[in-house]
Scaffold this active site. Structure first.
Site, short mmCIF file in Angstrom:
data_model
loop_
_atom_site.label_atom_id
_atom_site.label_comp_id
_atom_site.label_asym_id
_atom_site.label_seq_id
_atom_site.Cartn_x
_atom_site.Cartn_y
_atom_site.Cartn_z
N ASP A 93 -19.48 16.13 43.56
CA ASP A 93 -18.21 16.03 42.86
C ASP A 93 -17.18 16.73 43.76
O ASP A 93 -17.53 17.46 44.69
CB ASP A 93 -18.27 16.67 41.47
CG ASP A 93 -17.11 16.22 40.59
OD1 ASP A 93 -16.16 15.60 41.14
OD2 ASP A 93 -17.13 16.48 39.38
N TRP A 94 -15.91 16.53 43.47
CA TRP A 94 -14.83 16.95 44.38
C TRP A 94 -14.77 18.49 44.50
O TRP A 94 -14.32 19.17 43.60
CB TRP A 94 -13.52 16.36 43.90
CG TRP A 94 -13.22 15.03 44.54
CD1 TRP A 94 -12.06 14.67 45.13
CD2 TRP A 94 -14.09 13.88 44.67
NE1 TRP A 94 -12.15 13.38 45.65
CE2 TRP A 94 -13.38 12.88 45.38
CE3 TRP A 94 -15.41 13.61 44.31
CZ2 TRP A 94 -13.92 11.65 45.71
CZ3 TRP A 94 -15.96 12.38 44.63
CH2 TRP A 94 -15.22 11.43 45.32
#
Ligand code: BGC
Length: 763
Positions: free
Chosen positions: A275-276
């Site tokens: 995920d970012w």
């Protein structure tokens, strides 16, 4: 002379090597992936495994500039000399998320806001979800993206989780089956999906660091099971690891999760991305099998140093590069696909509308208050979200769609007369909220604003001029934060007063009152639901939600949605209420999942806790009769069929739910668990159909932690088929004479801190 000779030699050698390189430089798509990897420098390998981060905007390559979309979540590194093209990654679960304005084209790039995942789950209709996926994937393709960062299928463990609307259900089977349909639909366009957030991303508070302490059994049966079904049945091109830690490890740094379980046990063939900004240790992420780090670039130097200092093995890097290249090769951008930039938005609006029709759940309908009687012409419309429908939640799961279609507009377009003074009051209220909101909050300011408090006199004034009252109660939420009991779950005084005062005034005049809930996750209903005549749950059903609701209000469509989660009597009844979001409550470090496998209906059923509306519940304008259950047991599977007949007066669709109540010889079990479901076609009055379900031994198995295996316990199993988890209509039993060890699993992901789990057995 010597010098000349040496120089000449070196020059000749260099030109020879340049020549041979040009002649034999392998190209992705033409040559073997291994040959391409052999030709890559260390820097190229590392850059490929780390997204472009801010460089995507500040320092893009030519190919990135050409491919990038404004509003995309990220892009990957490209290496033209090896034929490696960039891949564009875009959110999200309710439809493509890009900016409306793109620098390279004059027209608007509106996307379709489909019903949110929770709403889609309420359809219990795999074919419908697959159709939505097809339309969503078409927008991904035709707007020039490569991968949709969806579906998101974390378990709805607690109603206050800010991202519940992006997720499907409290039940892993429903989430797994429907997200598999979504993946099939999106990927049928030749674009990718990213099944996220793997795993147990059920808490938004301190989401980048929180350590969730979860038993191996609860992980396997509840938090991983939906992912397992989706991976095995639909092979998403990518999986996104989550922000949180599980039992001490960031999920992106967990070899047990990403290699032992996801790849070895489930046979996942694709690429894993973070995920970012998820996780901390880039080397550990590479070693765990988290191939790509997004949005990336910060970790480049660290990884190059690690390889040079022998802290990261070249073979690990090569393996991750291999999977990334195999992923790049599938991309439309790699195939040279020329997007039209004009997807058929009108056709997709129709898909969104049809889907929204099946998401609505009729919770209460006393004396057939719905559909509207033919004499209903004038409608008094209360509640701010009646005039400002909430299509979806906030954050990366939001979609930039064209026009907001609201309930007032649709009612008027359908020939209903709205009361002008009342509409004006709400229009002024809404305009003022928007005018006073900061620019970036204008779109959602109304959703988060408190409800307008109307006086009894203002309400009374509406009664004589209207045939019916419709009140909407709305809620919004989004990623990065969880809601609170007071500001989300409970109704405010203004909302409770509105329901009570409108109901009193209309009932005194012999007129009916309908409440519509425009929400993404359960709220309190038990303390006010006796007041109105009918309650309909519209969820956040996308840009066509209001159209779909009005179809149901006027009886054009018969509601067929069922709850994908439980509506509890009160928040304190939720099994994780005492531990959510974690410890310490104001700034949690750990979250103890001490309810274990008893999530949602598994808890309420087993511990006999009364609920407001049970899992799988939903009314129809017609009735269905169940009969003729038949069971056929083979060695490694069991087939069950049941007849469903429409015994009412209007056509309708019914969701049949198959639960199993298993013996509890060796380990404890929830009172019952959903094992299959099916939705009928539209059945005319008097029409019947036979639904068939097949269950393999693995579907019946539980995870036995003591032997790290999926096991079917011996004993008598009860099959229960019903219209909801509490409304069981047909039963049958079958025996398993001997315990069956169906599958051995890795003994990984054990709790790193002591955990005392809820149990039906005395310790
Ligand atoms: C979210 C993801 C999303 C990503 C890219 C993250 O903050 O958790 O769901 O896909 O951003 O926008």
């Amino acid at each position: 002379m010597k010098l000349f000779n040496i120089t000449l030699c070196v020059t000749l050698l260099m030109s020879a090597s340049i020549f041979s390189q040009n002649a034999s430089t392998p190209k992705l798509g033409t040559d073997k992936i291994d040959d391409v990897i052999s030709a890559m420098t260390l820097k190229e390998k590392v850059y490929l495994l780390v997204g472009m981060g801010d460089d995507a905007w500040n320092n893009p390559s030519e190919a990135q500039k050409a491919a990038m979309l404004s509003g995309a979540a990220g892009i990957t590194y490209d290496i033209p000399r090896l034929g490696i093209t960039p891949a564009v990654l875009t959110d999200g679960p309710a439809g493509l998320r890009i900016n409306v304005t793109q620098p390279f084209a004059p027209h608007k790039f509106y996307c379709t806001a489909f019903p949110t995942a929770t709403a889609l789950a309420a359809s219990w209709n795999s074919a419908l979800v697959e159709d939505v996926g097809k339309a969503m994937g078409d927008e991904v393709l035709e707007y020039g993206s490569d991968v949709l960062l969806a579906p998101a299928i974390n378990i709805q463990r607690n109603p206050l989780c800010g991202r519940n609307f992006e997720y499907y259900s409290e039940d892993p089977l429903l989430a797994g089956k429907l997200s598999a349909a979504m993946i099939r639909g999106v990927q049928s366009n030749g674009v990718g999906t990213s099944l996220k957030h793997f795993a147990a991303n059920n808490i938004e508070t301190n989401r980048m660091s929180i350590n969730e302490v979860i038993s191996q059994r609860a992980l396997r049966e509840i938090y991983l099971r939906g992912f397992e079904i989706a991976v095995k049945e639909a092979q998403p091109w990518t999986v996104m690891s989550s922000y949180n830690r599980i039992n001490g490890y960031y999920t992106s740094e967990s070899p047990g999760l990403l290699t032992n379980i996801l790849r070895d046990e489930w046979g996942f063939k694709g690429m894993v991305m973070t995920d970012w900004g998820g996780g901390k240790d880039a080397v550990a992420q590479m070693n765990a099998g988290n191939d790509m780090l997004m949005p990336g670039n910060a970790q480049r130097a660290v990884l190059i140093d690690a390889v040079n200092n022998k802290l990261l093995n070249d073979s690990v890097l090569n393996q991750n590069v291999y999977r990334t290249l195999a992923f790049i090769m599938k991309m439309p951008n790699f195939r040279g696909y020329a997007p039209s930039y004009t997807p058929d938005l009108a056709a997709h609006a129709q898909v969104a509308h049809n889907a929204a029709n099946e998401t609505m759940v009729l919770l209460k309908n006393d004396n057939n208050a719905l559909p509207f009687a033919p004499k209903v012409k004038n409608v008094a419309l209360f509640g701010k979200t009646s005039y400002h429908y909430i299509a979806g939640g906030t954050g990366s799961g939001a979609v930039n769609y064209d026009t907001l279609i609201s309930i007032n507009g649709v009612l008027a377009a359908n020939g209903y007369k709205l009361l002008q003074p009342l509409s004006d009051i709400y229009a002024n209220f809404i305009d003022t909220i928007i005018a006073n909101a900061p620019r970036r909050d204008k779109k959602t300011a109304v959703d988060f604003h408190s409800e307008l408090a109307l006086s009894q006199a203002q309400i009374n004034e509406q009664v004589k001029n209207s045939d019916i009252a419709l009140i909407t109660i709305g809620r919004n939420a989004g990623e990065g934060w969880d809601r609170k009991e007071n500001d989300y779950f409970l109704l405010s005084d203004a909302e409770k007063d509105l329901i009570k005062n409108v109901s009193d005034a209309y009932h005194a005049a012999g007129k009916k009152v309908i409440v519509a809930l425009n929400i993404g996750s359960p709220i309190s209903v038990a303390d006010w639901r006796d007041k109105p005549d009918a309650v309909i749950l519209t969820w956040q059903s996308g840009q066509q939600g209001a159209n779909a609701l009005v179809d149901i209000l006027k009886g054009k469509v018969n509601p067929s949605g069922k709850l994908p989660m439980t509506f509890p009597m009160k928040y304190e009844d939720v099994p994780s209420a005492a531990t959510f979001p974690g410890e310490p409550a104001d700034n949690p470090v750990n979250a103890f999942y001490n309810e274990g496998i008893y999530v949602g209906y598994r808890y309420y059923n087993t511990f006999k806790v009364p609920v407001a509306y049970e899992f799988g519940y939903g009314l129809s304008y017609t009735q269905f009769q169940y009969s003729d259950i038949a069971v056929n047991k083979a060695d490694d599977n069991i087939t069950v069929s049941v007849k469903v007949k429409n015994t009412g007066k209007v056509a309708g669709k019914e969701v049949a739910e198959l639960y199993i109540s298993a013996p509890t010889n060796e380990i404890e079990k929830p009172a019952q668990e959903l094992k299959a479901f099916a939705k009928t076609n539209l059945l005319k009055p008097g029409e019947s159909t036979t639904l068939t379900f097949t269950l393999a031994n693995r579907d019946l198995a539980s995870f036995w932690t003591s032997v790290s295996s999926w096991v079917v316990d011996k004993g008598t199993y009860e099959i229960r088929i019903g219209s909801s988890s509490n409304d069981i209509r047909q039963k049958a039993t079958f025996d398993v004479p001997k315990t069956i060890v169906v599958e051995k699993a890795h003994n990984v992901l054990y709790p790193n801190l002591p955990l005392t789990e809820l149990s039906t057995r005395k310790k």
